[in-house]
Scaffold this motif. Structure first.
Motif, short mmCIF file in Angstrom:
data_model
loop_
_atom_site.label_atom_id
_atom_site.label_comp_id
_atom_site.label_asym_id
_atom_site.label_seq_id
_atom_site.Cartn_x
_atom_site.Cartn_y
_atom_site.Cartn_z
N GLY D 34 0.79 -1.23 0.00
CA GLY D 34 0.00 0.00 0.00
C GLY D 34 0.82 1.28 0.00
O GLY D 34 0.28 2.38 0.15
N ALA D 35 2.13 1.15 -0.18
CA ALA D 35 2.97 2.35 -0.14
C ALA D 35 2.99 3.04 -1.51
O ALA D 35 2.92 2.38 -2.54
N ASN D 36 3.10 4.37 -1.49
CA ASN D 36 3.31 5.13 -2.73
C ASN D 36 4.76 5.60 -2.76
O ASN D 36 5.23 6.28 -1.85
N ILE D 37 5.47 5.23 -3.82
CA ILE D 37 6.87 5.62 -3.94
C ILE D 37 6.96 7.10 -4.31
O ILE D 37 6.41 7.53 -5.32
N VAL D 38 7.64 7.88 -3.49
CA VAL D 38 7.73 9.32 -3.69
C VAL D 38 9.00 9.67 -4.48
O VAL D 38 8.98 10.51 -5.36
N SER D 39 10.08 9.03 -4.14
CA SER D 39 11.28 9.22 -4.96
C SER D 39 12.13 7.97 -4.89
O SER D 39 12.13 7.27 -3.88
N LEU D 40 12.82 7.72 -5.98
CA LEU D 40 13.60 6.50 -6.06
C LEU D 40 14.87 6.78 -6.83
O LEU D 40 14.84 7.32 -7.94
N ASP D 41 16.00 6.50 -6.23
CA ASP D 41 17.28 6.61 -6.92
C ASP D 41 17.93 5.24 -6.91
O ASP D 41 17.98 4.58 -5.88
N GLN D 42 18.44 4.88 -8.07
CA GLN D 42 19.04 3.57 -8.17
C GLN D 42 20.24 3.66 -9.07
O GLN D 42 20.25 4.42 -10.04
N SER D 43 21.28 2.91 -8.76
CA SER D 43 22.37 2.81 -9.72
C SER D 43 23.10 1.50 -9.51
O SER D 43 23.01 0.88 -8.46
N SER D 44 23.80 1.08 -10.56
CA SER D 44 24.60 -0.14 -10.50
C SER D 44 26.02 0.24 -10.87
O SER D 44 26.24 1.05 -11.76
N SER D 45 26.98 -0.37 -10.19
CA SER D 45 28.37 -0.04 -10.50
C SER D 45 28.75 -0.61 -11.86
O SER D 45 29.61 -0.08 -12.55
N ASP D 46 28.08 -1.66 -12.27
CA ASP D 46 28.36 -2.28 -13.57
C ASP D 46 27.16 -3.17 -13.90
O ASP D 46 26.73 -3.95 -13.07
N PRO D 47 26.60 -3.07 -15.14
CA PRO D 47 25.40 -3.88 -15.43
C PRO D 47 25.63 -5.38 -15.36
O PRO D 47 24.70 -6.14 -15.07
N SER D 48 26.84 -5.84 -15.61
CA SER D 48 27.06 -7.28 -15.44
C SER D 48 28.05 -7.51 -14.31
O SER D 48 29.20 -7.11 -14.37
N GLY D 49 27.55 -8.14 -13.27
CA GLY D 49 28.42 -8.48 -12.15
C GLY D 49 28.75 -7.33 -11.23
O GLY D 49 29.69 -7.42 -10.44
N GLY D 50 28.00 -6.25 -11.29
CA GLY D 50 28.29 -5.09 -10.46
C GLY D 50 27.52 -5.11 -9.15
O GLY D 50 26.87 -6.10 -8.79
N ARG D 51 27.59 -3.99 -8.44
CA ARG D 51 26.88 -3.83 -7.18
C ARG D 51 25.66 -2.96 -7.43
O ARG D 51 25.68 -2.04 -8.23
N PHE D 52 24.59 -3.26 -6.70
CA PHE D 52 23.31 -2.60 -6.85
C PHE D 52 23.04 -1.71 -5.64
O PHE D 52 23.26 -2.15 -4.50
N PHE D 53 22.55 -0.48 -5.90
CA PHE D 53 22.21 0.44 -4.81
C PHE D 53 20.88 1.11 -5.09
O PHE D 53 20.65 1.57 -6.22
N GLN D 54 20.04 1.19 -4.08
CA GLN D 54 18.75 1.85 -4.29
C GLN D 54 18.31 2.56 -3.01
O GLN D 54 18.42 2.01 -1.91
N ARG D 55 17.85 3.78 -3.16
CA ARG D 55 17.24 4.51 -2.05
C ARG D 55 15.84 4.88 -2.48
O ARG D 55 15.64 5.49 -3.53
N THR D 56 14.86 4.50 -1.69
CA THR D 56 13.47 4.76 -2.02
C THR D 56 12.81 5.50 -0.86
O THR D 56 12.96 5.10 0.29
N VAL D 57 12.13 6.57 -1.18
CA VAL D 57 11.30 7.25 -0.19
C VAL D 57 9.85 6.95 -0.55
O VAL D 57 9.47 7.06 -1.71
N PHE D 58 9.08 6.54 0.46
CA PHE D 58 7.69 6.18 0.16
C PHE D 58 6.77 6.73 1.24
O PHE D 58 7.21 7.12 2.32
N HIS D 59 5.50 6.76 0.92
CA HIS D 59 4.47 7.23 1.84
C HIS D 59 3.50 6.07 2.07
O HIS D 59 3.01 5.47 1.12
#
Lengths: 289, 289, 289, 289
Positions: D34-59
């Motif tokens: 039931g959460a609404n995502i207010v902002s979402l930032d995501q990045s990967s250090s490398d698309p194959s075999g990299g590290r994944f990072f995500q910050r999500t703000v939700f209501h």
């Protein structure tokens, strides 16, 4: 920009009225189609009743062949159910960027150099100028140069000629210190975004001779603004801005010279971001991811 | 600022119509009187028919006792022969800086704290506010605080009271986010320079709610300008300006917050330079050495 | 730079041990010779026992014909009485700036382009490279290009050839991303100042692959430093520095690209200031007026 | 920061090995709850075999009561299926930030002021110093101050006392110009991240007297770096950096003063970003969303 060396990168831009579940829906479609999300930026202007913006870069093996299916799947979910606008592009397809210029070469040359160095993911199909001066320079970059004189009494004809040159040949028009006012008719018909660069001051100096007037007021910073062109001259959505420090030792001419350094940097950034689909227009403002 | 720890440093500011030989004359007088020139900045707005500006810092043993003689020698040569204006100050004499403030404390506190740390060569004889809110805060710095309410119908009386407080007690008045318009009568009578700080944008947003309007326009830089106050509000000679980068992620309130960071830095620099006699006014511009 | 359009502007650089009366003496000589001082910057590293630096721009009708007399008068007063070093130049005489480059063109092109635009008061008599790649590009600016290959076992011979090219033909050598180490012997014999540009980081990353290492450390700023070359590689007196903001989104390659933007700006400023005689070396530091 | 005035905002930080479908999974869980995502930032250090990072703000209406269910749902999907680390926080819960300081007050006071002004979403449960000097100052902000002297021969005892004070009372430790080396044992036991601020130069000056050495080398920029503390002193992951321009006119003392202005700005930004869960550590680098 490694996105350019691999045929299978795509970018998806989504915008519209915010509501719960959009991110989940979008990423669900992409995942269902076999895509791996590489980076995702999202923001909402307001959690209740605001506007929603999202830029997603993804990797999907065999992307070109699957564009139709992906478009259809997105259309079903996003346009149909959620009433969102979306744009899907293959990253390998460089945007075709036509450049209008007058006599000052600093912004033009900076764009051409950066393109040649591989810094700007774009193709330059033509440079059009109301003066013949920069023709040789442009052609050394193997870029076609067209001289379309603009006089007071032939402006409509000249704009018609410009439109004919652009038609079908460009995805973006950049005014790189093009010192003619673009008419509303031209903007209505050009069918592509138009980016302009102009000097900016704190405070603003409207009208003629802004550098002289900035000098008289003793400003300590000289700036430049790159923006999308709308019918209100110099008033469209801002893409990028920057400033440089000046002092009482600088003459009005030196202010102009330092301003030129900021202009070319700011314009190059704005064009790069546009070509990478990082800029989303929202009324009279922009979201730059 | 090592100038402050030695009683024998002086500063000489000279300005007027440019003509050959001024530098030689000024430095000749100083050398004849036994002074050693420590630093000298000079510039002319135009070599033929321009304005001349010079700031000289010198060291002269027993300066206090020799101020009268030095003033007389300078007057004879500069005022008499060359029709120049000059100002001679002992560096050890810190300027007395009165501060007007309303409710926002960021500029005020930054000035008080820098003064306490020894960063600003000034004494703060009083803080005057149209609100009582910041009294305790100010008094913790051992600085007198006076509450002078300003209402629509008592403005003339309030300004009279402010002038009485300032009279003879200050050399500079700083408006550190003082949210009242200063009248022309006040400026006529105050008898000291007045420095103001205000936000600045590219482009400018006149009138109310500038941060909200900057937000709506999507500006990428937020700035601040410190200037001398003249009767044209926010239009006096600029002393210093700076900017900070913002993005679409910042709300109007966050723009204001970031603006506050620039405001306090810019105001602190402007006040420091004024107190060190680095700023020379020239019509509506300034020379900052 | 209006100094360049009038034959009668001169610049006088004075440095040496500080003592009382230098400014008065220098300006006295100039005034006696009929010169009008247009701008004067002076500073001392320490009022007692420090070093003295002064840059003066003056206007003297018929300057060329009077250079000998002026030099003699200055020598008598400055070298003789005060034991100071001085340098007198006619502003109209542009410095001859030879450029060494390898394969990266961003700094080279920026210098050539600014020279053509009239932003840099210099003449470029030659570009010398250890690679042939940039020859066509350089010759389009009507500048001679010499290819002097440098291999491990011919370095001494190559440097000899470079010195022969430079001898008598240049006043300044600029290393515009020249990727060879210059030997101490070369520096001993070159007989002109040498300016280099290199990337800079906070913290520093010594050795190979600095951008990759900066990426691994997550730096937020990428910088560049222009400095005079001494035998200690990358350790000579700094002329100018600047930085650009980067983030975790930038790959090592993008860091390098952004670094290139800073490098060309910083190098252009350093070369301009040198050509305008604004930079005075003092041991391992510089005074930039 | 409007997130602070509404009890129902949450933040979700996810990191781990990248693989297809993470964004879809994460946003699917949030939407299902039931959460609404207010902002979402995501990045990967490398698309194959990299590290994944995500910050999500939700209501999510009624967030507090639903934290356990949400944690369980995320654990099932993220930890179980995808082997990711995640952190779920209620935005209204301000982090408790303990501050260590020695005698210099500029960073400390800036943090306390900003906290009082509502700029920093944190609570300051205590300030600990190895000197008594700043006690009165701190207590004026209604913040407890503890004096824990650190001498050569009592360091282990002093660190034990510091750890006792911190234990259970803080979520973050900020070294605001704390001039003692923190031992590896302290870091092992402190159980919370530690942020430090220190000056930075291009080039770096290791060891004692860096400002004097920067002066001797004639640097043109003075910088500051905020970073997480690891056992390698001044070598942990960088959170933020900035610089300020200086010149030959600045004494070593003035360099230090200007450095202080950068230090407090950089530290305030780093602490704000940490408190808003914008900084994700990844080995020796950081992702700052």
């Amino acid at each position: 920009m490694s996105e350019l060396n691999d045929n299978d990168y795509g970018r998806l831009i989504v915008q519209g009225a915010d509501r719960p579940g959009i991110v989940a829906t979008v990423s669900g479609v992409l995942t269902d189609q076999g895509a791996n999300i590489v980076s995702l930026d999202q923001s909402s202007s307001d959690p209740s009743g605001g506007r929603f913006f999202q830029r997603t870069v993804f990797h999907l093996p065999g992307l070109s062949a699957r564009m139709d299916a992906l478009n259809a799947a997105l259309e079903a979910k996003l346009t149909g159910e959620l009433e969102l606008d979306f744009r899907l592009v293959e990253a390998k397809k460089r945007k075709r960027v036509a450049i209008f210029v007058s006599k000052m070469d600093h912004c033009l040359l900076d764009l051409l150099w950066r393109q040649r160095r591989g810094e700007l993911p774009m193709i330059v199909p033509m440079v059009v100028s109301n003066h013949a001066d920069l023709g040789d320079e442009v052609r050394q970059f193997d870029v076609p140069f067209f001289h379309v004189p603009v006089e007071k009494d032939n402006k409509a004809v000249a704009e018609k000629e410009q439109l004919n040159l652009l038609k079908g040949n460009a995805d973006l028009l950049v005014l790189a210190r093009y010192m003619q006012i673009i008419s509303g008719e031209f903007l209505d018909e050009v069918g592509m975004p138009v980016i302009n660069i102009h000097h900016s001051f704190l405070p603003a100096f409207m009208g003629a001779g802004p550098y002289q007037r900035a000098k008289e007021r003793g400003v300590k910073l000289i700036g430049a603004t790159a923006h999308y062109v709308t019918e209100d001259l110099d008033e469209g959505p801002i893409i990028e801005q920057d400033v440089i420090r000046v002092s009482h030792r600088d003459t009005a001419r030196e202010l102009q010279r330092k301003g030129a350094d900021v202009e070319r940097l700011v314009l190059a950034r704005a064009v790069a971001w546009h070509c990478e689909d990082r800029v989303i227009r929202d009324g009279n403002t922009t979201v730059v991811f």
